[in-house]
Scaffold this motif. Structure first.
Motif, PDB file in Angstrom:
ATOM      1  N   LYS A 186      -9.731  11.601  16.772  1.00 10.67           N
ATOM      2  CA  LYS A 186     -10.783  12.597  16.575  1.00 10.67           C
ATOM      3  C   LYS A 186     -11.850  12.556  17.668  1.00 10.67           C
ATOM      4  O   LYS A 186     -12.975  12.994  17.446  1.00 10.67           O
ATOM      5  CB  LYS A 186     -11.450  12.389  15.207  1.00 10.67           C
ATOM      6  N   ILE A 187     -11.523  12.059  18.811  1.00  2.95           N
ATOM      7  CA  ILE A 187     -12.536  11.868  19.837  1.00  2.95           C
ATOM      8  C   ILE A 187     -13.044  13.184  20.409  1.00  2.95           C
ATOM      9  O   ILE A 187     -12.281  14.122  20.652  1.00  2.95           O
ATOM     10  CB  ILE A 187     -12.005  10.967  20.975  1.00  2.95           C
ATOM     11  N   LEU A 188     -14.346  13.259  20.597  1.00  2.00           N
ATOM     12  CA  LEU A 188     -14.964  14.378  21.305  1.00  2.00           C
ATOM     13  C   LEU A 188     -15.070  13.976  22.776  1.00  2.00           C
ATOM     14  O   LEU A 188     -15.708  12.974  23.104  1.00  2.00           O
ATOM     15  CB  LEU A 188     -16.345  14.671  20.727  1.00  2.00           C
ATOM     16  N   PHE A 189     -14.452  14.754  23.643  1.00  2.00           N
ATOM     17  CA  PHE A 189     -14.490  14.419  25.069  1.00  2.00           C
ATOM     18  C   PHE A 189     -14.434  15.689  25.897  1.00  2.00           C
ATOM     19  O   PHE A 189     -13.524  16.511  25.747  1.00  2.00           O
ATOM     20  CB  PHE A 189     -13.334  13.492  25.457  1.00  2.00           C
ATOM     21  N   ASN A 190     -15.427  15.864  26.742  1.00  2.00           N
ATOM     22  CA  ASN A 190     -15.480  17.002  27.655  1.00  2.00           C
ATOM     23  C   ASN A 190     -15.038  16.559  29.035  1.00  2.00           C
ATOM     24  O   ASN A 190     -15.648  15.655  29.625  1.00  2.00           O
ATOM     25  CB  ASN A 190     -16.901  17.565  27.721  1.00  2.00           C
ATOM     26  N   VAL A 191     -13.980  17.156  29.558  1.00  2.00           N
ATOM     27  CA  VAL A 191     -13.456  16.779  30.873  1.00  2.00           C
ATOM     28  C   VAL A 191     -14.484  17.143  31.942  1.00  2.00           C
ATOM     29  O   VAL A 191     -14.960  18.281  32.002  1.00  2.00           O
ATOM     30  CB  VAL A 191     -12.118  17.484  31.151  1.00  2.00           C
ATOM     31  N   LEU A 192     -14.846  16.168  32.755  1.00  2.00           N
ATOM     32  CA  LEU A 192     -15.751  16.394  33.875  1.00  2.00           C
ATOM     33  C   LEU A 192     -14.960  16.433  35.167  1.00  2.00           C
ATOM     34  O   LEU A 192     -13.959  15.727  35.315  1.00  2.00           O
ATOM     35  CB  LEU A 192     -16.810  15.294  33.943  1.00  2.00           C
ATOM     36  N   LEU A 193     -15.401  17.256  36.093  1.00  2.00           N
ATOM     37  CA  LEU A 193     -14.713  17.393  37.377  1.00  2.00           C
ATOM     38  C   LEU A 193     -15.556  16.792  38.482  1.00  2.00           C
ATOM     39  O   LEU A 193     -16.787  16.821  38.451  1.00  2.00           O
ATOM     40  CB  LEU A 193     -14.439  18.867  37.681  1.00  2.00           C
ATOM     41  N   GLN A 194     -14.876  16.224  39.456  1.00  2.00           N
ATOM     42  CA  GLN A 194     -15.556  15.747  40.654  1.00  2.00           C
ATOM     43  C   GLN A 194     -15.024  16.528  41.836  1.00  2.00           C
ATOM     44  O   GLN A 194     -13.898  17.022  41.823  1.00  2.00           O
ATOM     45  CB  GLN A 194     -15.357  14.246  40.848  1.00  2.00           C
ATOM     46  N   GLU A 195     -15.828  16.662  42.855  1.00  2.00           N
ATOM     47  CA  GLU A 195     -15.461  17.487  44.006  1.00  2.00           C
ATOM     48  C   GLU A 195     -14.237  16.938  44.713  1.00  2.00           C
ATOM     49  O   GLU A 195     -14.022  15.727  44.789  1.00  2.00           O
ATOM     50  CB  GLU A 195     -16.630  17.558  44.989  1.00  2.00           C
ATOM     51  N   ARG A 196     -13.424  17.865  45.229  1.00  2.00           N
ATOM     52  CA  ARG A 196     -12.269  17.450  46.010  1.00  2.00           C
ATOM     53  C   ARG A 196     -12.720  16.899  47.353  1.00  2.00           C
ATOM     54  O   ARG A 196     -13.827  17.181  47.827  1.00  2.00           O
ATOM     55  CB  ARG A 196     -11.328  18.639  46.245  1.00  2.00           C
ATOM     56  N   ALA A 197     -11.856  16.131  47.962  1.00  2.00           N
ATOM     57  CA  ALA A 197     -12.146  15.581  49.286  1.00  2.00           C
ATOM     58  C   ALA A 197     -12.292  16.721  50.294  1.00  2.00           C
ATOM     59  O   ALA A 197     -11.588  17.738  50.195  1.00  2.00           O
ATOM     60  CB  ALA A 197     -11.024  14.646  49.720  1.00  2.00           C
TER      61      ALA A 197
END
Length: 501
Positions: A186-197
């Motif tokens: 039941k985990i709440l998790f929002n995917v975060l993005l990091q900038e590409r190289a």
């Protein structure tokens, strides 16, 4: 609900005030010691550099509280502890012995069990630590979370650069954040993005790169899509700089963490309106970021100096109106509660009455004297502008016991030795007539920035502070609370602080 700021022991606050399954996300950054050698901690041989280890030892010592905590775990107080937790602590007792490290683990176990209780089924827990004890803490967390349907999610590496030179070791440039959830399903998790190289962006622009395998298992060549995306899923290694000495974010609090670190955690594991808990909230980074991101929050700390920092920090960041939506708990609101704080028996909290009195009377603008042992008659210090080259100094002294006219004469001597201009004597008991007479004999002071003259020695009672809301009516130079350690960074030709060794 109002946001809540608790002054007190977080174990007591969690047990008495935080209900089951009411928190969406908890982050804690408890006191830990990164300067002590692992083998020295493990063997408890007591030969480490005591000066370096003092903060850790002062916070986590094997004392009556540790004994009570160990007994609670072994006897399974109110059925709170899993068998795995009990077995682990009993085993560590034999391995580590009753020293500061084991006291730390026992105390952390008590608190983590309560944090697990207050988390919602979708809730997440982030524990900030360092390699000194992270391996022990992970075992504790496994016995509490994983044995009850939760899961270990990540060991996050917070990587930063410090230019300290380490002898015979690689430079220690990271902390660890252990990430768990209460219910694996039941985990709440929002995917975060990091900038590409930059090299990837240069080659493919802002188009998303797609690769994979077909139904036969054959690899599909990399290709691009028309979807506009400049990020990839964030890894568990976070390159976030520490707070620079010159940064406006820096408060002078020794363990202050950057807001960028907490912003990442809060965005990943909560949504707007969710409740964020920090049970060791220190200088208030978690609560400030939670406020900024439209989350509700609960902060707990055992030192009033931290509470003062947080109140001033929120006021500076969001305006005085932010305080209208904060419920302050555990702070003296009447004479009886002030007396209870003044008469605390625990050596580690005995000075809390003095801190509360100094910071409340000065609206959190004074500097607390945190020196160990005798304070040489100085509990706090403040500075005001008199039009001279250097700010003028105010010495603040607090007394909770019997007072007499000799106390005022002693304060006059302390003012002279420390080249101060004014003195403030805060007393829990009512002053005697001789005290008032001695203070008045010291005369008055007025500068071009004061509309009215002030007594060189002012006597202020705790009753006046609480019932009449009496506060220091002098515009001070330092409008943000800073520790004495932070003040050392100010050039000595501007301000010189002398606590009279």
């Amino acid at each position: 609900m109002n946001n809540q700021l608790f002054y007190g022991d977080n174990l007591d606050v969690l047990r008495r005030h935080i209900k089951d399954e009411t928190v969406d996300l908890c982050y804690i950054d408890p006191p830990f010691n990164s300067k002590r050698n692992y083998n020295q901690i493990y063997n408890n041989i007591g030969k480490e550099d005591r000066a370096q280890a003092q903060a850790f030892i002062d916070t986590w010592t094997w004392d009556d509280l540790a004994n009570y905590g160990l007994a609670e775990i072994k006897e399974n107080y109110h059925g709170k502890f899993t068998q795995q937790t009990i077995d682990l602590i009993c085993g560590l007792d034999k391995v580590l012995g009753k020293g500061s490290l084991f006291a730390y683990l026992v105390n952390m176990t008590l608190r983590i069990v309560e944090i697990h209780r207050v988390l919602k089924p979708t809730g997440s827990f982030y524990l900030h630590c360092d390699p000194t004890a992270s391996h022990y803490l992970k075992l504790v967390l496994d016995t509490i979370f994983c044995s009850q349907g939760g899961d270990f999610r990540n060991e996050i590496i917070w990587s930063y650069k410090k230019w300290a030179v380490a002898e015979k070791t690689f430079s220690k440039n990271h902390d660890i954040v252990l990430f768990y959830n209460k219910n694996a399903n039941k985990i709440l998790f929002n995917v975060l993005l990091q900038e590409r190289a930059p090299s990837t962006l240069k080659r493919f622009g802002k188009k998303k790169i797609v690769s994979g395998h077909d139904e036969t298992g054959k690899r599909i060549p990399s290709q691009t899509t028309n979807e506009d995306s400049t990020g990839v899923k964030m890894s568990d290694v976070w390159d976030i700089p520490i707070i620079a000495p010159s940064s406006k974010e820096r408060l002078g609090y020794p363990t202050q963490k950057p807001k960028a670190l907490l912003e990442r955690i809060i965005k990943a594991s909560s949504n707007e309106g969710d409740v964020i808990l920090d049970a060791f909230c220190g200088c208030g980074t978690t609560v400030e970021v939670a406020q900024l991101l439209d989350r509700k929050w609960i902060g707990i700390d055992i030192t009033y100096q931290s509470i003062g920092v947080i109140i001033k920090r929120l006021e500076d960041s969001f305006g005085k109106e932010v305080l209208e939506n904060i419920t302050l708990n555990g702070i003296p609101k009447d004479i009886e509660s002030a007396q209870a704080l003044a008469l605390k028996k625990d050596d580690r909290t005995r000075k809390e009455f003095e801190k509360w009195a100094v910071l409340t009377y000065t609206n959190n603008r004074a500097i607390i004297n945190d020196k160990k042992g005798a304070d040489k008659g100085i509990d706090g210090i403040a500075f005001f502008d008199s039009g001279k080259d250097n700010p003028e100094k105010i010495i603040i002294q607090v007394k909770s016991g019997k007072v007499k006219s000799g106390d005022i004469r002693d304060l006059l001597g302390t003012i002279t030795i420390n080249e101060a201009t004014l003195g403030i004597f805060i007393t829990l008991n009512e002053p005697t007539k001789d005290m008032i007479k001695t203070a008045k004999e010291a005369g008055i002071y007025q500068s071009q920035f004061m509309s009215n003259p002030v007594d060189k020695i002012s006597i202020v009672t705790v009753r006046e502070i609480i019932e009449e809301q009496k506060r220091l009516d002098i515009r001070l130079v330092l409008e943000v609370l800073k520790s004495a350690e932070k003040q050392k960074e100010i050039k000595s030709d501007q301000i010189k602080i002398n606590f009279a060794d």
